[in-house]
Design a protein around this motif. Structure first.
Motif, mmCIF file in Angstrom:
data_model
loop_
_atom_site.group_PDB
_atom_site.id
_atom_site.type_symbol
_atom_site.label_atom_id
_atom_site.label_comp_id
_atom_site.label_asym_id
_atom_site.label_seq_id
_atom_site.Cartn_x
_atom_site.Cartn_y
_atom_site.Cartn_z
ATOM 1 N N LEU A 189 0.725 -1.584 -0.417
ATOM 2 C CA LEU A 189 -0.461 0.055 -0.098
ATOM 3 C C LEU A 189 0.812 0.856 -0.009
ATOM 4 N N ASN A 190 1.721 1.284 0.460
ATOM 5 C CA ASN A 190 2.516 2.037 0.771
ATOM 6 C C ASN A 190 4.097 1.399 1.475
ATOM 7 N N ASP A 191 5.157 2.613 1.743
ATOM 8 C CA ASP A 191 6.251 1.892 2.403
ATOM 9 C C ASP A 191 6.470 0.696 3.983
ATOM 10 N N ARG A 192 5.414 1.852 3.757
ATOM 11 C CA ARG A 192 5.132 0.549 5.747
ATOM 12 C C ARG A 192 4.238 -0.071 5.779
ATOM 13 N N LEU A 193 3.162 -0.033 4.884
ATOM 14 C CA LEU A 193 2.139 -1.061 5.081
ATOM 15 C C LEU A 193 1.480 -1.975 3.485
ATOM 16 N N ALA A 194 1.479 -2.773 3.610
ATOM 17 C CA ALA A 194 1.357 -4.012 2.615
ATOM 18 C C ALA A 194 -0.187 -5.067 3.234
ATOM 19 N N LEU A 195 -0.776 -5.082 2.322
ATOM 20 C CA LEU A 195 -1.788 -6.190 1.870
ATOM 21 C C LEU A 195 -0.846 -7.616 1.516
ATOM 22 N N SER A 196 -1.428 -8.833 2.576
ATOM 23 C CA SER A 196 -1.116 -10.392 1.856
ATOM 24 C C SER A 196 -1.554 -11.282 2.112
ATOM 25 N N ALA A 197 -1.613 -12.214 1.125
ATOM 26 C CA ALA A 197 -3.043 -13.397 1.466
ATOM 27 C C ALA A 197 -1.879 -14.814 1.339
ATOM 28 N N GLU A 198 -2.309 -15.871 1.212
ATOM 29 C CA GLU A 198 -2.134 -17.515 0.752
ATOM 30 C C GLU A 198 -2.913 -18.381 0.551
ATOM 31 N N TYR A 199 -3.035 -19.042 0.067
ATOM 32 C CA TYR A 199 -3.681 -20.705 -0.181
ATOM 33 C C TYR A 199 -2.087 -21.240 -0.083
ATOM 34 N N LEU A 200 -2.781 -22.636 0.332
ATOM 35 C CA LEU A 200 -2.375 -23.662 -0.120
ATOM 36 C C LEU A 200 -3.302 -25.214 -0.352
ATOM 37 N N PRO A 201 -3.634 -25.387 -1.308
ATOM 38 C CA PRO A 201 -4.379 -26.128 -1.842
ATOM 39 C C PRO A 201 -3.330 -27.480 -1.944
ATOM 40 N N VAL A 202 -4.088 -29.099 -0.940
ATOM 41 C CA VAL A 202 -2.968 -29.655 -1.011
ATOM 42 C C VAL A 202 -4.200 -30.311 -2.340
ATOM 43 N N LEU A 203 -2.911 -30.873 -3.478
ATOM 44 C CA LEU A 203 -3.948 -31.362 -4.366
ATOM 45 C C LEU A 203 -3.226 -33.245 -4.897
ATOM 46 N N SER A 204 -3.040 -33.545 -3.140
ATOM 47 C CA SER A 204 -2.990 -35.226 -3.707
ATOM 48 C C SER A 204 -4.161 -35.086 -2.647
ATOM 49 N N GLU A 205 -4.424 -36.761 -2.298
ATOM 50 C CA GLU A 205 -5.192 -37.027 -1.461
ATOM 51 C C GLU A 205 -4.883 -36.873 -0.009
ATOM 52 N N SER A 206 -5.897 -35.908 0.396
ATOM 53 C CA SER A 206 -5.362 -35.425 1.759
ATOM 54 C C SER A 206 -6.353 -36.070 3.027
ATOM 55 N N ASN A 207 -5.976 -35.992 3.805
ATOM 56 C CA ASN A 207 -6.047 -36.636 5.290
ATOM 57 C C ASN A 207 -8.172 -36.057 4.989
ATOM 58 N N LEU A 208 -8.802 -36.750 5.918
ATOM 59 C CA LEU A 208 -9.859 -36.768 5.965
ATOM 60 C C LEU A 208 -10.210 -35.027 7.756
ATOM 61 N N GLY A 209 -11.372 -34.759 6.836
ATOM 62 C CA GLY A 209 -11.983 -33.918 7.519
ATOM 63 C C GLY A 209 -10.937 -32.221 8.122
ATOM 64 N N THR A 210 -10.089 -33.066 6.791
ATOM 65 C CA THR A 210 -8.959 -31.332 6.717
ATOM 66 C C THR A 210 -9.399 -30.849 5.741
ATOM 67 N N HIS A 211 -9.008 -29.630 5.602
ATOM 68 C CA HIS A 211 -8.733 -28.605 4.337
ATOM 69 C C HIS A 211 -8.224 -27.714 4.025
ATOM 70 N N ASN A 212 -8.295 -27.144 3.513
ATOM 71 C CA ASN A 212 -7.354 -25.915 2.540
ATOM 72 C C ASN A 212 -6.919 -24.995 3.633
ATOM 73 N N SER A 213 -6.306 -24.170 3.638
ATOM 74 C CA SER A 213 -5.314 -23.164 4.887
ATOM 75 C C SER A 213 -5.498 -22.115 3.020
ATOM 76 N N PHE A 214 -6.354 -21.058 4.111
ATOM 77 C CA PHE A 214 -6.664 -19.294 3.591
ATOM 78 C C PHE A 214 -5.992 -18.601 4.711
ATOM 79 N N GLY A 215 -5.638 -17.789 3.953
ATOM 80 C CA GLY A 215 -5.095 -16.729 5.536
ATOM 81 C C GLY A 215 -4.995 -15.241 4.618
ATOM 82 N N VAL A 216 -5.399 -14.484 5.098
ATOM 83 C CA VAL A 216 -4.620 -12.779 5.038
ATOM 84 C C VAL A 216 -3.979 -12.349 6.766
#
Lengths: 186, 306
Positions: free
Chosen positions: B227-254
């Motif tokens: 946003l400027n020299d001092r502030l930034a917005l960021s995000a991330e997403y980590l989808p599991v493309l292989s078979e995942s464990n039961l009851g787990t979800h892909n992680s997302f954050g801002v």
């Protein structure tokens, strides 16, 4: 009267020819560093982009450094330094002046020299005298100089939010090997 | 050396000698001397002789990401040679607990303390420890390609590898069974204020409970917008493309990134309370998109040791 005018024209032509053929010494890859030392926070900023010229005939000296080429080894600190120096508005540190001591270019040993002029950084210009060493080796001129700069003299104040502590007085050092170049090519 | 005063000194005696001077030898000499002196180049002292031009420096792009991790995912950021980066990470309980749990802060945090050192401008190595399962991780990163300011190299490419060791006592597991691994090939580019990164990531565990997967392949996606020299917005997403464990979800954050000068603060909302990507892929049971998010913050501080 005609003889006088001819003499003046002759001298003028001679002086014009001399100035265009002037050989000066130039570099754009000189080394510059500053050193800030306070307890628990000591760092050195370095650059290999010092640009400058020395004219041994006239004694002129002109050097400048793009401040954004200074690196302290910590890019977060570098960003804050650029911000503090306001490099967007004042991108250069500059010294323009002249040699005030004699220099014997016929010897190859290093000689102490003194220069007087104006030093500008952060948009503030002050009269400045600096001592250094100059050495003529072949078609090269080797310059070394050190001095101390008080950043408060140049209205440089780290912003309050800055956590990096810096000294008011900083040691500055330059080293440059300048090569012969025609003044017209500058 | 300045010739202005010299000029006056020469002119004055010329005038006092009257009209005879032009025709005399002395007059020629004085006139010539005057002309010679005033034509000397050092009459122009204290004026810049070299055109001021900004240096064109072909160097690695600074701050593709502001810290070595975005929220939970590793970034391509390489520590400068001789710099020690210390990191404190906290991820608290679910915000949906409301005021009774002070929006998750009373539920305890999964904390990771870490340090890493830049051995060269391209190689960084370090270690850390997180609260959950007392996992100690030892990791290294090598930046194979560096995005440069002149675009002579348009991307940053880094290889990251980590080994996790669960040090929780009383589990009866052997040393080998406590080990997990992570490898990631990170490719990133900074476009002015926007940085993006893709991170094909492979995680593996030497020992898992029955029914769980022991290998995971995910594709980390990270972005940072200054946003400027001092502030930034960021995000991330980590989808599991292989078979995942039961009851787990892909992680997302801002996250909101704050550069205070000496520190980088990252304050974020994320689904996963875990640190280290292999554990995030294997164990995140909360869905950001269903409101199961939690607050956390990372603090990064770099010390220059040499």
């Amino acid at each position: 009267m005609i003889r006088a005018v001819c003499l003046l024209l002759f001298l003028w032509a001679g002086s014009v020819g001399t100035s265009t053929d002037d050989i000066v010494y130039y570099t754009d890859e000189g080394y510059a560093e500053f050193h800030s030392s306070v307890p628990l926070d000591t760092f050195t900023g370095k650059s290999d982009y010092l640009t400058g010229m020395i004219d041994l005939n006239s004694g002129e000296i002109d050097f400048f450094l793009d401040l954004e080429t200074l690196k302290t080894g910590n890019n977060r600190r570098d960003r804050d330094m650029y911000r503090t120096l306001n490099v967007e508005e004042f991108p250069f540190a500059e010294f323009t002046g002249s040699l005030t001591s004699d220099f014997d270019s016929s010897t190859t040993s290093p000689q102490p020299v003194e220069a007087e002029g104006e030093f500008t950084v952060h948009g503030v210009t002050r009269d400045f005298t600096v001592e250094g060493r100059l050495q003529k080796l072949g078609d090269s001129l080797i310059l070394e100089a050190e001095w101390i700069i008080d950043i408060t003299d140049y209205d440089i104040e780290p912003p309050g939010i800055l956590f990096y502590r810096v000294a008011d007085e900083m040691d500055v050092k330059i080293e440059a090997t300048l090569k012969e170049r025609n003044r017209d090519e500058l | 050396m300045n010739s202005d005063n010299d000029t006056i000194l020469y002119i004055t005696p010329l005038k006092t000698t009257g009209g005879k001077i032009i025709g005399s030898l002395t007059g020629y000499i004085l006139l010539a001397t005057l002309f010679w002196v005033t034509s000397l180049p050092f009459a122009e002292n204290a004026e810049a002789q070299i055109p001021r031009e900004r240096a064109e420096v072909d160097e690695p792009v600074d701050n593709i990401f502001w810290a070595s991790t975005n929220i939970g995912l590793r970034t391509v950021r390489a520590e400068s040679a001789g710099s020690l980066n210390s990191t404190v990470k906290h991820t608290f309980g679910l915000v949906e607990g409301g005021i009774d749990s002070f929006f998750g802060l009373d539920d305890g945090a999964n904390t990771r303390l870490g340090v890493e050192y830049g051995f060269t401008e391209r190689f960084t190595a370090g270690l850390g420890r997180m609260t959950f399962r007392n996992v100690v991780d030892i990791h290294g990163q090598y930046n194979i390609l560096r995005q440069t300011t002149t675009d002579s190299m348009p991307i940053e490419l880094a290889l990251y590898a980590s080994t996790g060791i669960e040090t929780l006592a009383g589990t009866g597991r052997s040393f080998s069974e406590r080990l997990s691994y992570l490898s990631s090939l990170m490719v990133a580019r900074k476009f002015n204020s926007l940085s993006v990164q893709l991170s094909p990531t492979l995680g593996a565990f030497n020992d898992v409970t029955e029914g769980n997967q022991d290998q995971f392949f995910g594709l980390g996606v990270s972005a940072n917008y200054e946003l400027n020299d001092r502030l930034a917005l960021s995000a991330e997403y980590l989808p599991v493309l292989s078979e995942s464990n039961l009851g787990t979800h892909n992680s997302f954050g801002v996250a909101l990134n704050v550069d205070t000068g000496g520190h980088i603060f990252q304050m974020f909302f994320t689904g996963s309370q875990w640190h280290n990507e292999q554990y995030i892929m294997a164990n995140n049971r909360d869905s950001f998109w269903e409101g199961e998010l939690r607050f956390g913050f990372n603090i990064h501080r770099v010390f220059t040791l040499r």
